[in-house]
Design a protein around this motif. Structure first.
Motif, PDB file in Angstrom:
ATOM      1  N   THR A 159       0.834  -1.208   0.000  1.00 27.79           N
ATOM      2  CA  THR A 159       0.000   0.000   0.000  1.00 27.79           C
ATOM      3  C   THR A 159       0.866   1.255   0.000  1.00 27.79           C
ATOM      4  O   THR A 159       0.562   2.242  -0.690  1.00 27.79           O
ATOM      5  N   SER A 160       1.953   1.240   0.765  1.00 26.38           N
ATOM      6  CA  SER A 160       2.869   2.394   0.785  1.00 26.38           C
ATOM      7  C   SER A 160       3.468   2.629  -0.591  1.00 26.38           C
ATOM      8  O   SER A 160       3.562   3.773  -1.067  1.00 26.38           O
ATOM      9  N   ARG A 163       0.944   4.110  -2.966  1.00 21.70           N
ATOM     10  CA  ARG A 163       0.697   5.530  -2.717  1.00 21.70           C
ATOM     11  C   ARG A 163       1.906   6.393  -3.064  1.00 21.70           C
ATOM     12  O   ARG A 163       1.867   7.610  -2.892  1.00 21.70           O
ATOM     13  N   SER A 165       4.760   6.273  -1.479  1.00 24.31           N
ATOM     14  CA  SER A 165       5.559   6.544  -0.269  1.00 24.31           C
ATOM     15  C   SER A 165       6.694   5.523  -0.171  1.00 24.31           C
ATOM     16  O   SER A 165       6.681   4.619   0.671  1.00 24.31           O
ATOM     17  N   ILE A 338      -7.990   7.640   3.008  1.00 28.53           N
ATOM     18  CA  ILE A 338      -7.086   6.490   2.999  1.00 28.53           C
ATOM     19  C   ILE A 338      -5.977   6.632   4.035  1.00 28.53           C
ATOM     20  O   ILE A 338      -5.522   5.653   4.624  1.00 28.53           O
ATOM     21  N   ASN A 339      -5.535   7.874   4.262  1.00 28.88           N
ATOM     22  CA  ASN A 339      -4.458   8.078   5.225  1.00 28.88           C
ATOM     23  C   ASN A 339      -4.896   7.703   6.637  1.00 28.88           C
ATOM     24  O   ASN A 339      -4.143   7.086   7.396  1.00 28.88           O
TER      25      ASN A 339
END
Length: 709
Positions: A159-160, A163, A165, A338-339
């Protein structure tokens, strides 16, 4: 060998010879070679950086340096993985410590170098590559229908990355790698500690040479050699029975408690115990190559030997994962952010719970070894912490480990020396402290007893021995064995006579052809530290301290009164010892049994935790859960303290993990802190808990007392 002195203290030198000068095998070989030098106490050779750490007698400094200079770098001695042995085991642990330090340093330096030297796109690509392994592991569990911590970690990393990240994903994978190295390191140390203590082998065995029994060192046993093993022996090798018959306890190999009948042609294994009978065994696998030398991995990873807290932690960690996903989707549905939802994926309870408890348990097992004790499974530490009752055998446990003959009484025309010689020629074949006392007294008097012939030996556990010496039937053992089981005539006034001659001694009777020949009185005083140890155990919460013995009522009462025990049972048969322990457990007590003889093995197997002292019989050490490597009862206090502190640490971990991570999740959902910060703090806290759990539970004085005892 060329080297430079890096540091020096009196009796301690660290030398640097050059990185990668040694292979691991050469490091071991050099260490063994240097430890053989005069004055050297320890020698640690580290292959990774080419260093040698020596401790030695200060007066031997120049001789030690000369021994190092005398090594030829082109022909260094090499040694394979040694298996068992105290000094060798210490070297293996030192090499493992060195490997861990090198791996951690390499991981940290590589991360720092990437941040300084590589552009952002390259670092992002490397993060994706490294993440593939974690994602693949998560998918493997998911496809197997398992929603585990690995699935949660993979989801957080993926997921990171999705995104964008990459720094966040990189931090997660770095911390997971670091915690993985720590877990592997603690596992390796625990593995080495288990390997040191798992296999029970006597220092010497009886070998058949030219038709005669000859005592040889166990390390000198070779393939095809024939060994003569009597009841009470633990087999030191794998082999094939060539003569005799007996019943063997193979629970150390199979976990099954039922005895197995062995006759000529049957295969027997090292580490199993000969409960009854007499065997001659042809060696098929010498010490170090036997089947039991390869079962440590099985024991280490056996779920049955894990502490209950460890098993519960692993189950709890995986059970929480589905709720983390439910919380993620629930928060996402409510907030459409989402965050905020990512907070429960990036900050979870499962990872810390699953990692911290096994490290705490394995580290405690490793620490036990450093305190002079081998614990054969985490569950025994947990049981030690919960115990409220200790049952002690008397002879060799509460009393002196080396009893001595105090009086010899002859009931025939035979002299004291004749009685002692007859007893010693039988007892030298059997493992018990009383037997050792008789043999030692014969040696002290210079009596020769090597030429007697024995056949049809029948050893009755805790009672005595029936055999033939010089063609005549001989019985030796307790009053019950001779006068009741064997039908030997009991003289009038015998009890009163022995009460006068040796009121506080244990008495061994000898009969030939059903006629009483003599009695040997063995002085068996309490260990000097016994009373103090019992008092300290009471202060640690062990409220019921009981002695159980096959000795007479008067002997048992004398020792119990002297030590202030809560109770005692006298003239107890082996099967009744086990029944007493079972009754205590059925009454709701958690029982520790401490014993040393072949007669204690049924009770040891019945207790929640069984403890064998360093001078215990081979069979007692084979069935015990905890092996003490010194001769002092002080180790019981140390182990109780270690076990109690371990459980306290585990419970404190739970409280911190739940509290701190709940706070981070709350702050993340409330947008009080960035999700990246919450994830970083979560992973750092997990790593800190793991690191703390790898630190000693006991202070240095505890460990020094354990070594000095």
């Amino acid at each position: 060998m060329v080297f430079r002195i890096v540091s020096e203290l009196p009796g301690r030198l660290r030398l640097r010879c050059g990185a990668r000068l040694f292979t691991d095998e050469e490091a071991r070989g050099v260490s063994y070679a240097l430890m053989a030098a005069d004055g050297v106490r320890t020698a640690e050779v580290h292959a990774a950086n080419g260093s040698i750490l020596l401790t030695f007698e200060p007066a031997c400094r120049e001789a030690v340096l000369a021994a190092v200079r005398g090594l030829d770098p082109l022909r260094l001695p090499a040694a394979p993985d040694p298996g068992l042995g105290t000094r060798e085991g210490a070297l293996e642990i030192s090499l493992e410590n060195n490997r861990f330090q090198v791996e951690v340093t390499r991981l940290v330096l590589w991360r720092a170098a990437k941040r300084v030297l590589l552009p952002v796109p390259v670092r992002a690509a490397l993060t994706c590559v490294r993440a593939l392994g974690f994602v693949a592991e998560g998918l493997r569990h998911l496809l197997a229908g398992e929603v585990t911590v690995e699935v949660l970690d993979a989801t957080a990393i993926a997921t990171s990355i999705a995104r964008g990240s990459f720094a966040e994903a990189g931090t997660i994978t770095f911390l997971l790698q670091l915690s993985g190295l720590m877990e592997e390191h603690v596992q390796s140390r625990a593995h080495l500690a288990l390997r040191e203590g798992m296999v029970v082998r006597a220092e010497s065995v009886w070998a058949v040479v030219d038709g005669q029994d000859v005592r040889v060192r166990t390390e000198d046993v070779t393939r095809s050699m024939v060994l003569h093993l009597g009841a009470g022996s633990v087999l030191p090798v794998d082999g094939t029975v060539v003569e005799g018959a007996g019943e063997i306890d193979e629970s150390s190999m199979t976990g099954e408690a039922a005895l197995v009948r062995k006759e000529p042609g049957a295969t027997v294994y090292a580490g199993t115990a000969l409960e009854s009978g007499d065997l001659k065994v042809s060696v098929t696998a010498p010490p170090g190559a036997s089947r039991i030398d390869g079962i440590v991995d099985m024991v280490e990873h056996s779920s049955e030997l894990k502490a209950g807290a460890q098993s519960r932690a692993e189950r709890l960690a995986d059970a929480i994962v589905p709720y983390s996903f439910l919380a993620f989707f629930g928060i996402l549905a409510v907030t459409r952010n989402i965050n905020k939802a990512m907070a429960v994926l990036m900050v979870d309870y499962s990872c810390a719970i699953k990692l911290s408890t096994p490290i705490a348990v394995m580290s405690a097992m490793d620490e036990a070894v450093r305190a002079g004790v081998t614990v054969r499974g985490g569950k025994y530490l947990e049981a030690l912490a919960a115990a409220d009752t200790v049952v002690f055998d008397k002879t060799g446990t509460l009393t002196n480990a080396t009893p001595a003959v105090s009086r010899i009484v002859s009931f025939t025309e035979a002299s004291e020396e004749d009685v002692l010689r007859l007893a010693a020629c039988i007892e030298e074949h059997f493992p018990h402290s009383m037997a050792r006392a008789i043999v030692a007294e014969a040696e002290r008097r210079g009596l020769v007893h090597d030429d007697e012939l024995h056949a049809e030996v029948q050893y009755v556990v805790a009672h005595g021995i029936s055999t033939r010496v010089g063609g005549r039937e001989v019985c030796i053992g307790s009053a019950h064995f001779l006068f009741e089981d064997e039908g030997v005539g009991k003289p009038e006034g015998l009890d009163e006579l022995m009460e006068r001659e040796a009121p506080a001694s244990s008495v061994i009777y000898i009969a030939r052809e059903r006629r009483l020949v003599g009695a040997i009185c063995v002085s068996d005083p309490p260990r000097p530290e016994a009373a103090a140890v019992l008092a300290r155990l009471r202060r640690q919460g062990l409220s019921n301290l009981v002695m159980i013995t096959g000795d007479s009522e008067r002997c048992a009462a004398h020792v119990a009164g002297e030590l202030g025990l809560d109770g005692y049972f006298a003239q107890v048969l082996p099967e009744d010892k086990a029944a007493h322990v079972a009754a205590l457990r059925e009454a709701g007590h958690t029982v520790v049994m401490v014993g040393d003889g072949i007669n204690d093995s049924p009770a040891l197997a019945t207790a929640d935790v069984s403890v064998a002292m360093s001078d215990a019989s081979d069979i007692a050490r084979a069935v015990a859960d905890v092996l003490v490597h010194d001769s002092s009862l002080e180790s019981l206090v140390t182990m109780r303290e270690l076990a109690s502190r371990l459980m306290g640490r585990i419970h404190a971990d739970y409280r911190f993990i739940v509290g701190f991570n709940s706070l981070l999740i709350g702050l993340g959902v409330a947008s009080a802190i960035p999700i990246t910060t919450a994830a970083y703090l979560h992973n750092v806290s997990t790593l800190c808990i793991a690191a703390r759990n790898a630190t000693p539970l006991l202070d240095r004085p505890h460990l020094e007392r354990g070594r000095a005892a």
